[in-house]
Design a protein around this motif. Structure first.
Motif, PDB file in Angstrom:
ATOM      1  N   LEU A   1      35.054  43.134  40.005  1.00  0.00           N
ATOM      2  CA  LEU A   1      34.423  43.043  41.324  1.00  0.00           C
ATOM      3  C   LEU A   1      35.435  42.643  42.396  1.00  0.00           C
ATOM      4  CD1 LEU A   1      31.064  41.293  40.340  1.00  0.00           C
ATOM      5  CD2 LEU A   1      31.329  43.644  41.147  1.00  0.00           C
TER       6      LEU A   1
ATOM      7  N   LEU B   1      37.077  45.434  45.138  1.00  0.00           N
ATOM      8  CA  LEU B   1      36.812  45.164  46.552  1.00  0.00           C
ATOM      9  C   LEU B   1      38.121  45.064  47.333  1.00  0.00           C
ATOM     10  CD1 LEU B   1      34.815  44.505  48.815  1.00  0.00           C
ATOM     11  CD2 LEU B   1      34.943  42.090  48.117  1.00  0.00           C
TER      12      LEU B   1
ATOM     13  N   PHE C   1      33.114  48.866  41.738  1.00  0.00           N
ATOM     14  CA  PHE C   1      32.363  47.702  42.208  1.00  0.00           C
ATOM     15  C   PHE C   1      30.871  47.872  41.931  1.00  0.00           C
ATOM     16  CE2 PHE C   1      30.058  45.142  45.249  1.00  0.00           C
ATOM     17  CZ  PHE C   1      30.757  43.955  45.270  1.00  0.00           C
TER      18      PHE C   1
END
Length: 265
Positions: free
Chosen positions: A136, A140, A169
């Protein structure tokens, strides 16, 4: 190899009953592990090598020169020279992206080892938590990086990088959501999709090496590599997911299921 063993390797549930003729046959266990090793081993070393940025800073990109020179790929020097100023402009994004995706790439394949899930479930959970957090954060940062510091080929390259960052993501987030909901079957499917996108870090580098050894101007075709390193991965992931569903449900891999045929009047 028994049917039950083969099924467990692919993560599908086994009823212990005899397999029907229309249920897709299990692949040999040695083949499954060979494919796993072909993905896991280079991904581990590539992921661990990416963590050098945490210690070397943006200048860590220069370390790639020595690696590619060992592979007789001197054309990579120009690429390194182009990237260094971009990395120096936004070192924080570089650190988050390298740390996140490097960690996810290094440990992701171990989530699909059945023995770890069965015998050391706490280890599986711990690796999963680290993987999801890393994927994640890394994806990002990578997506923002692509927008702030666009790649040389132009907008098509930016869209490709943002695309793989977005899918990584979103797929990881969906896997986390399904886990929280206790939907372990769909959690596993979303994690397959997530890791297929994380693997773009491996497939991109394999493609660059392949292009160079094939005599293709990979630097000029970098945009093609940026698309081909993740879109085919997603297609393969969907095939694996459909295969697992077919085995779990006792249905044929190709064509309509017996239950669907029974509804036709």
């Amino acid at each position: 190899m028994s049917y039950v063993e083969s099924t467990e390797v692919f993560g599908a549930e086994s009823s212990g009953t005899e397999r029907r003729a229309d249920v897709p046959a299990a692949f040999p266990r040695w083949l499954v592990w060979a494919v796993w090793a072909a993905l896991a081993v280079p991904s581990y070393f590539i992921g661990m090598y990416a963590l050098r940025y945490l210690f070397m800073g943006p200048e860590g990109v220069g370390a790639l020169n020595s690696v590619y020179e060992m592979l007789n790929m001197t054309s990579f020097n120009d690429f390194v020279a182009e990237q260094l100023p971009k990395f120096k402009d936004h070192p924080t994004l570089l650190y988050f992206h390298a740390a996140g995706m490097g960690t996810a790439l290094a440990i992701g394949a171990f989530q699909f080892v059945p023995a770890i899930r069965r015998r050391w479930f706490r280890v599986h959970q711990s690796i999963g938590v680290v993987y999801m957090a890393a994927a994640l954060i890394g994806s990002l940062a990578g997506g923002i990086f692509a927008i702030v510091l666009p790649a040389e080929p132009g907008m098509a390259a930016v869209v490709a990088i943002v695309g793989v960052a977005t899918t990584t993501f979103c797929f990881t987030a969906m896997g986390l959501l399904r886990l929280i909901q206790g939907d372990f079957s769909h959690h596993g499917e979303w994690m397959i999709r997530s890791f297929s996108q994380t693997l773009s870090g491996t497939t991109l580098r394999v493609m660059i090496i392949g292009m160079d050894y094939a005599g293709l101007p990979w630097h000029e075709n970098y945009m093609i590599a940026l698309w081909m390193c993740w879109v085919p991965n997603l297609v393969v992931a969907e095939i694996v997911i459909q295969y697992r569903r077919a085995r779990r449900n006792g249905e044929p891999f190709f064509g309509p299921s017996p239950r669907a045929l029974g509804t036709v009047q």
